[in-house]
Design a protein around this motif. Structure first.
Motif, PDB file in Angstrom:
ATOM      1  N   ALA A   1       0.803  -1.224   0.000  1.00 22.35           N
ATOM      2  CA  ALA A   1       0.000   0.000   0.000  1.00 22.35           C
ATOM      3  C   ALA A   1       0.836   1.275   0.000  1.00 22.35           C
ATOM      4  O   ALA A   1       0.531   2.213  -0.754  1.00 22.35           O
ATOM      5  CB  ALA A   1      -0.968  -0.014   1.184  1.00 22.35           C
ATOM      6  N   PRO A   2       1.896   1.399   0.821  1.00 24.49           N
ATOM      7  CA  PRO A   2       2.672   2.644   0.791  1.00 24.49           C
ATOM      8  C   PRO A   2       3.279   2.943  -0.572  1.00 24.49           C
ATOM      9  O   PRO A   2       3.241   4.091  -1.038  1.00 24.49           O
ATOM     10  CB  PRO A   2       3.756   2.408   1.855  1.00 24.49           C
ATOM     11  CG  PRO A   2       3.144   1.433   2.798  1.00 24.49           C
ATOM     12  CD  PRO A   2       2.346   0.517   1.919  1.00 24.49           C
TER      13      PRO A   2
ATOM     14  N   GLN B   1      -4.981   8.442  -2.003  1.00 25.57           N
ATOM     15  CA  GLN B   1      -5.302   8.831  -0.633  1.00 25.57           C
ATOM     16  C   GLN B   1      -6.017   7.712   0.122  1.00 25.57           C
ATOM     17  O   GLN B   1      -5.865   7.591   1.342  1.00 25.57           O
ATOM     18  CB  GLN B   1      -6.153  10.104  -0.631  1.00 25.57           C
ATOM     19  CG  GLN B   1      -5.339  11.357  -0.931  1.00 25.57           C
ATOM     20  CD  GLN B   1      -6.201  12.612  -1.006  1.00 25.57           C
ATOM     21  OE1 GLN B   1      -7.305  12.599  -1.546  1.00 25.57           O
ATOM     22  NE2 GLN B   1      -5.698  13.714  -0.462  1.00 25.57           N
TER      23      GLN B   1
ATOM     24  N   LEU C   1      -5.242   4.724   0.043  1.00 27.68           N
ATOM     25  CA  LEU C   1      -4.247   3.726   0.411  1.00 27.68           C
ATOM     26  C   LEU C   1      -3.246   4.237   1.443  1.00 27.68           C
ATOM     27  O   LEU C   1      -2.546   3.445   2.071  1.00 27.68           O
ATOM     28  CB  LEU C   1      -3.472   3.278  -0.834  1.00 27.68           C
ATOM     29  CG  LEU C   1      -4.289   2.650  -1.957  1.00 27.68           C
ATOM     30  CD1 LEU C   1      -3.403   2.432  -3.177  1.00 27.68           C
ATOM     31  CD2 LEU C   1      -4.898   1.332  -1.506  1.00 27.68           C
ATOM     32  N   ALA C   2      -3.162   5.539   1.603  1.00 23.96           N
ATOM     33  CA  ALA C   2      -2.134   6.124   2.467  1.00 23.96           C
ATOM     34  C   ALA C   2      -2.463   5.901   3.938  1.00 23.96           C
ATOM     35  O   ALA C   2      -3.605   6.073   4.365  1.00 23.96           O
ATOM     36  CB  ALA C   2      -2.004   7.611   2.183  1.00 23.96           C
ATOM     37  N   THR C   3      -1.445   5.517   4.702  1.00 23.30           N
ATOM     38  CA  THR C   3      -1.638   5.312   6.143  1.00 23.30           C
ATOM     39  C   THR C   3      -0.718   6.193   6.977  1.00 23.30           C
ATOM     40  O   THR C   3      -1.113   6.667   8.046  1.00 23.30           O
ATOM     41  CB  THR C   3      -1.388   3.841   6.510  1.00 23.30           C
ATOM     42  OG1 THR C   3      -0.073   3.466   6.083  1.00 23.30           O
ATOM     43  CG2 THR C   3      -2.423   2.935   5.848  1.00 23.30           C
ATOM     44  N   SER C   4       0.496   6.436   6.530  1.00 21.56           N
ATOM     45  CA  SER C   4       1.444   7.197   7.337  1.00 21.56           C
ATOM     46  C   SER C   4       1.213   8.703   7.189  1.00 21.56           C
ATOM     47  O   SER C   4       0.614   9.175   6.220  1.00 21.56           O
ATOM     48  CB  SER C   4       2.879   6.869   6.922  1.00 21.56           C
ATOM     49  OG  SER C   4       3.179   7.417   5.652  1.00 21.56           O
TER      50      SER C   4
ATOM     51  N   LYS D   1       0.303  10.849   3.733  1.00 23.55           N
ATOM     52  CA  LYS D   1      -0.883  11.711   3.678  1.00 23.55           C
ATOM     53  C   LYS D   1      -0.499  13.155   3.408  1.00 23.55           C
ATOM     54  O   LYS D   1      -1.171  13.862   2.647  1.00 23.55           O
ATOM     55  CB  LYS D   1      -1.662  11.586   4.980  1.00 23.55           C
ATOM     56  CG  LYS D   1      -2.327  10.229   5.167  1.00 23.55           C
ATOM     57  CD  LYS D   1      -3.091  10.161   6.487  1.00 23.55           C
ATOM     58  CE  LYS D   1      -3.759   8.795   6.657  1.00 23.55           C
ATOM     59  NZ  LYS D   1      -4.508   8.710   7.946  1.00 23.55           N
TER      60      LYS D   1
ATOM     61  N   ILE E   1       2.965   8.691  12.732  1.00 22.43           N
ATOM     62  CA  ILE E   1       2.548   7.441  12.093  1.00 22.43           C
ATOM     63  C   ILE E   1       3.407   7.252  10.844  1.00 22.43           C
ATOM     64  O   ILE E   1       3.363   8.057   9.919  1.00 22.43           O
ATOM     65  CB  ILE E   1       1.052   7.469  11.719  1.00 22.43           C
ATOM     66  CG1 ILE E   1       0.198   7.716  12.967  1.00 22.43           C
ATOM     67  CG2 ILE E   1       0.645   6.175  11.041  1.00 22.43           C
ATOM     68  CD1 ILE E   1      -1.275   7.876  12.679  1.00 22.43           C
TER      69      ILE E   1
ATOM     70  N   ASP F   1       5.556   4.691   7.791  1.00 23.93           N
ATOM     71  CA  ASP F   1       5.533   3.459   7.007  1.00 23.93           C
ATOM     72  C   ASP F   1       6.944   3.179   6.503  1.00 23.93           C
ATOM     73  O   ASP F   1       7.832   4.038   6.583  1.00 23.93           O
ATOM     74  CB  ASP F   1       4.503   3.503   5.869  1.00 23.93           C
ATOM     75  CG  ASP F   1       4.847   4.496   4.758  1.00 23.93           C
ATOM     76  OD1 ASP F   1       6.014   4.522   4.313  1.00 23.93           O
ATOM     77  OD2 ASP F   1       3.953   5.227   4.313  1.00 23.93           O
TER      78      ASP F   1
END
Length: 231
Positions: A7-8, A38, A40-43, A47, A81, A83
């Motif tokens: 994902a990242p 957006q 898929l973004a987690t960190s 973002k 947060i 990744d």
């Protein structure tokens, strides 16, 4: 939009697809790419980058309220947060606060908001200049400087723009990268508006920019295409 099961990296690639699309004059397509990325973004870094790309995309579409929304969202991300792609690998895959501020300035310039562009570009310069010399990005510093000068011109402040560009003109030819030269073309164009074009300082600055660009390392390399402004 998940050609890979990471994902990242997929989010980073989606941001790049958006960049390529709006550089090629396809901002509606760019918006599709950035929205998919957006999701898929987690960190926080991922973002931050995608909100910045989204703001620039909306700016190309002439939508200042959406620009403001994305830039406010960028300020609220949690950078703690992380990744393994944007943060642990970093480098070209990272996205520093000064790059985000520089991108914000460029977005405000696209919608011709000189006041906000001055604030964002000044913030970018303050952030990059606060770094140790070994961590400082000359590229970001000089491109943010050019953006600040254009913002000052939009506000009718020719004298400040001339002073601001002083450090840029000290760069060696090999340091005159595409993003900087593209920004200086914007400054050169702004110098031709009726309120400025008859002023001696504007004429002199315009000629100086032309000479600076002509003598860049890229201009001496035959057959090398130019690139658009980087995010």
């Amino acid at each position: 939009m998940r050609p890979i099961d990471h994902a990242p990296l997929a989010a980073w690639c989606g941001g790049n697809l958006a960049l390529l699309a709006y550089w090629d004059g396809r901002p509606t397509e760019a918006l599709e790419h950035v929205k998919a990325a957006q999701a898929l973004a987690t960190s926080g870094t991922a973002k931050l980058r995608l909100h910045s790309v989204a703001a620039r995309t909306y700016a190309h579409l002439g939508m200042p309220e959406q620009v403001r929304y994305e830039l406010e969202a960028a300020q609220q991300v949690d950078r703690d947060i992380r990744d393994d792609h944007h943060d642990d690998m970093g480098g070209e895959f990272g996205f520093s606060p000064e790059r985000a501020a520089m991108s914000a300035g460029s977005s405000w310039l696209l919608v011709r908001d000189g006041g906000r562009a001055v604030d964002a570009s000044s913030q970018a310069l303050n952030l990059v200049r606060a770094r140790p010399a070994t961590e400082k990005s000359v590229k970001v510093e000089m491109e943010a400087t050019a953006d600040l000068a254009l913002a000052q011109l939009l506000n009718g402040d020719l004298e400040s723009a001339v002073t601001t560009l002083g450090p840029v003109f000290q760069l060696l030819p090999e340091q005159r990268v595409d993003g900087l030269l593209a920004r200086l073309r914007g400054v050169r164009t702004q110098l031709t508006v009726p309120a400025l074009q008859r002023r001696r300082e504007a004429s002199e600055l315009g000629h100086y920019i032309e000479s600076f660009s002509r003598d860049s390392a890229r201009s001496t390399l035959p057959g090398v295409p130019g690139l658009e402004i980087e995010n």
